[in-house]
Design a protein around this motif. Structure first.
Motif, PDB file in Angstrom:
ATOM      1  N   MET A  26      17.463  -6.824   3.654  1.00 21.64           N
ATOM      2  CA  MET A  26      17.482  -7.888   2.726  1.00 21.64           C
ATOM      3  C   MET A  26      16.298  -8.616   2.774  1.00 21.64           C
ATOM      4  SD  MET A  26      20.041 -10.280   0.687  1.00 21.64           S
ATOM      5  CE  MET A  26      18.869 -11.519  -1.091  1.00 21.64           C
ATOM      6  N   ILE A  27      15.535  -9.285   2.482  1.00 23.45           N
ATOM      7  CA  ILE A  27      15.030  -9.521   2.928  1.00 23.45           C
ATOM      8  C   ILE A  27      14.520 -10.971   2.422  1.00 23.45           C
ATOM      9  CG2 ILE A  27      12.741  -7.695   2.486  1.00 23.45           C
ATOM     10  CD1 ILE A  27      12.315  -9.404  -0.661  1.00 23.45           C
ATOM     11  N   GLN A  28      14.300 -11.785   3.462  1.00 28.99           N
ATOM     12  CA  GLN A  28      14.444 -13.165   3.549  1.00 28.99           C
ATOM     13  C   GLN A  28      13.739 -13.926   2.012  1.00 28.99           C
ATOM     14  OE1 GLN A  28      17.241 -14.678   4.750  1.00 28.99           O
ATOM     15  NE2 GLN A  28      17.703 -12.540   5.563  1.00 28.99           N
ATOM     16  N   ALA A  73       0.767   3.143 -11.176  1.00 23.31           N
ATOM     17  CA  ALA A  73       1.814   3.296  -9.576  1.00 23.31           C
ATOM     18  C   ALA A  73       1.928   1.661  -8.803  1.00 23.31           C
ATOM     19  CB  ALA A  73       1.874   4.246  -9.031  1.00 23.31           C
ATOM     20  N   TYR A  74      -0.193   2.028  -8.253  1.00 20.92           N
ATOM     21  CA  TYR A  74      -0.085   0.593  -7.678  1.00 20.92           C
ATOM     22  C   TYR A  74       0.477  -0.210  -8.418  1.00 20.92           C
ATOM     23  CZ  TYR A  74      -1.818   1.684  -3.022  1.00 20.92           C
ATOM     24  OH  TYR A  74      -2.452   2.383  -2.529  1.00 20.92           O
ATOM     25  N   HIS A  75       0.051  -0.361  -9.500  1.00 18.85           N
ATOM     26  CA  HIS A  75       0.448  -2.031 -10.318  1.00 18.85           C
ATOM     27  C   HIS A  75       2.151  -2.027 -10.223  1.00 18.85           C
ATOM     28  CE1 HIS A  75      -4.263  -3.131 -11.131  1.00 18.85           C
ATOM     29  NE2 HIS A  75      -4.454  -1.870 -10.927  1.00 18.85           N
ATOM     30  N   TYR A  76       2.660  -1.312 -10.390  1.00 21.23           N
ATOM     31  CA  TYR A  76       4.172  -0.796 -10.539  1.00 21.23           C
ATOM     32  C   TYR A  76       4.548  -1.902  -9.953  1.00 21.23           C
ATOM     33  CZ  TYR A  76       4.966   1.263 -14.916  1.00 21.23           C
ATOM     34  OH  TYR A  76       5.293   1.194 -16.898  1.00 21.23           O
ATOM     35  N   LEU A  77       3.998  -0.841  -8.156  1.00 25.84           N
ATOM     36  CA  LEU A  77       4.417  -1.593  -7.133  1.00 25.84           C
ATOM     37  C   LEU A  77       4.250  -2.972  -6.848  1.00 25.84           C
ATOM     38  CD1 LEU A  77       3.913   1.035  -4.541  1.00 25.84           C
ATOM     39  CD2 LEU A  77       5.741   0.305  -5.143  1.00 25.84           C
ATOM     40  N   ASP A  78       3.166  -3.536  -7.788  1.00 33.49           N
ATOM     41  CA  ASP A  78       2.025  -4.924  -7.143  1.00 33.49           C
ATOM     42  C   ASP A  78       3.922  -6.260  -7.700  1.00 33.49           C
ATOM     43  OD1 ASP A  78       0.097  -4.582  -5.975  1.00 33.49           O
ATOM     44  OD2 ASP A  78      -0.994  -4.874  -7.580  1.00 33.49           O
ATOM     45  N   LEU A  79       4.457  -5.633  -9.051  1.00 34.25           N
ATOM     46  CA  LEU A  79       5.729  -5.905  -9.766  1.00 34.25           C
ATOM     47  C   LEU A  79       6.250  -6.917  -8.579  1.00 34.25           C
ATOM     48  CD1 LEU A  79       5.503  -4.915 -13.442  1.00 34.25           C
ATOM     49  CD2 LEU A  79       3.655  -6.299 -12.198  1.00 34.25           C
ATOM     50  N   PRO A 137       9.302  -6.987  -5.308  1.00 30.55           N
ATOM     51  CA  PRO A 137       9.029  -7.951  -4.082  1.00 30.55           C
ATOM     52  C   PRO A 137       8.536  -7.730  -2.991  1.00 30.55           C
ATOM     53  CG  PRO A 137      11.149  -7.884  -5.430  1.00 30.55           C
ATOM     54  CD  PRO A 137      10.416  -6.494  -5.557  1.00 30.55           C
ATOM     55  N   LEU A 138       8.598  -6.027  -2.813  1.00 30.92           N
ATOM     56  CA  LEU A 138       8.028  -6.000  -1.741  1.00 30.92           C
ATOM     57  C   LEU A 138       6.015  -5.046  -2.148  1.00 30.92           C
ATOM     58  CD1 LEU A 138       9.915  -3.056  -0.239  1.00 30.92           C
ATOM     59  CD2 LEU A 138       9.801  -5.248   0.831  1.00 30.92           C
ATOM     60  N   GLY A 139       6.216  -5.433  -3.167  1.00 34.64           N
ATOM     61  CA  GLY A 139       4.698  -5.243  -3.243  1.00 34.64           C
ATOM     62  C   GLY A 139       4.322  -3.473  -2.855  1.00 34.64           C
ATOM     63  N   ARG A 140       2.954  -3.624  -2.042  1.00 36.20           N
ATOM     64  CA  ARG A 140       2.441  -2.232  -1.952  1.00 36.20           C
ATOM     65  C   ARG A 140       3.436  -2.029  -0.755  1.00 36.20           C
ATOM     66  NH1 ARG A 140      -3.540  -1.911  -4.491  1.00 36.20           N
ATOM     67  NH2 ARG A 140      -3.377  -2.817  -6.222  1.00 36.20           N
ATOM     68  N   HIS A 141       3.470  -2.918   0.685  1.00 33.75           N
ATOM     69  CA  HIS A 141       3.955  -2.945   2.348  1.00 33.75           C
ATOM     70  C   HIS A 141       3.299  -1.928   2.687  1.00 33.75           C
ATOM     71  CE1 HIS A 141       7.371   0.158   0.982  1.00 33.75           C
ATOM     72  NE2 HIS A 141       7.152  -0.579  -0.429  1.00 33.75           N
ATOM     73  N   GLU A 142       2.057  -2.436   3.102  1.00 32.79           N
ATOM     74  CA  GLU A 142       1.114  -1.593   3.371  1.00 32.79           C
ATOM     75  C   GLU A 142       0.373  -1.857   4.539  1.00 32.79           C
ATOM     76  OE1 GLU A 142      -0.859   1.529   0.528  1.00 32.79           O
ATOM     77  OE2 GLU A 142      -2.400  -0.179   0.368  1.00 32.79           O
ATOM     78  N   GLU A 143       0.870  -3.100   4.900  1.00 33.68           N
ATOM     79  CA  GLU A 143       0.072  -3.834   6.160  1.00 33.68           C
ATOM     80  C   GLU A 143       1.172  -3.162   7.213  1.00 33.68           C
ATOM     81  OE1 GLU A 143       2.467  -5.091   3.616  1.00 33.68           O
ATOM     82  OE2 GLU A 143       1.333  -6.286   2.703  1.00 33.68           O
ATOM     83  N   GLY A 144       0.577  -3.121   8.617  1.00 36.07           N
ATOM     84  CA  GLY A 144       0.952  -2.336   9.571  1.00 36.07           C
ATOM     85  C   GLY A 144       0.556  -1.003   9.966  1.00 36.07           C
TER      86      GLY A 144
END
Length: 244
Positions: free
Chosen positions: A1-3, A203-209, A211-218
């Protein structure tokens, strides 16, 4: 679970309403931007482009299918590739379901790629798409509308996205819009590339809603996670009975 900060329902509503004020600011700014886009000047298309379709040759005028507006999805699919770009296909999945709705508002959508018709039709069948898809392999359309470049061009100054985005290949994504007047004249009204394509990917805009967003970092690059939709690993089957 994310903090994350946990609050009462009342505190959440207060925070949500504060955020809504920012959302409304963005909405009004987007409305102004849309008006500004529609007010952009146009360029008359004087070149006679001829495309290859499954039933034969088609002019740019033919692609409108009798409607005044045409949206072209520039799908990356070079003649020597065996499949279209996975990221372009991500956009095309959404476009396919929107095409009938756009047609109801006097707008035709078509995909255009350099690959030959046989490859386009085979991949279209594989993906289950129904929109029109034609080949521009015999004309300058891709080059003229900023999505195909030679190696010599890539080695020179930046040209993609109106000179604002570095090249990352000879084939690049984009969307172009055209208008056909009553006398048959055709005008180029708009094109967008790179992050300008974001607004057409639901699809991207749904992900933007979320908590994790697009989580493409890394990731090696932002869309590294994207696959052709028939290449995602199926979810593990979940037991449906009460026995262990």
């Amino acid at each position: 679970m994310i903090q994350h900060r946990i609050v009462s329902r009342e505190e959440w509503i207060a925070a949500r309403k504060a955020h809504m004020a920012h959302e409304k600011e963005l909405m009004r700014a987007r409305d102004r931007l849309n008006e500004e886009r529609r007010a952009l000047p146009w360029v008359k298309v004087d070149k006679a482009y001829v495309f290859d379709g499954p039933a034969g040759k088609l002019t740019l005028a033919d692609l409108f299918k009798g409607r005044p507006q045409l949206v072209v999805q520039h799908v990356m699919f070079a003649p020597d590739w065996e499949a279209a770009c996975k990221s372009c296909s991500f956009w095309a999945d959404g476009l396919d379901r929107m095409a009938p709705h756009l047609a109801a508002r006097d707008t035709t959508v078509v995909a255009v790629s350099l690959a030959g018709v046989e490859k386009l039709e085979a991949f279209k069948t594989r993906m289950g798409w129904s929109f029109d898809w034609v080949s521009s392999g015999g004309n300058d359309f891709n080059a003229d509308y900023g999505v195909s470049y030679t190696r010599e061009q890539i080695a020179g100054e930046k040209r993609y996205n109106f000179g604002t985005t570095p090249f990352y290949g000879e084939e690049l994504p984009g969307i172009s819009v055209f208008y056909r007047a009553g006398d048959g004249s055709i005008f180029h009204t708009y094109s967008c590339y790179a992050r300008g394509l974001d607004m057409m990917n639901a699809a991207y805009h749904y992900l933007d809603l979320t908590p994790l967003g697009r989580h493409e970092e890394g990731l090696p690059y932002p869309m590294d996670w994207v696959r052709l939709r028939d290449q995602y690993a199926p979810e593990a089957a979940k037991g449906a009975c009460c026995r262990g």
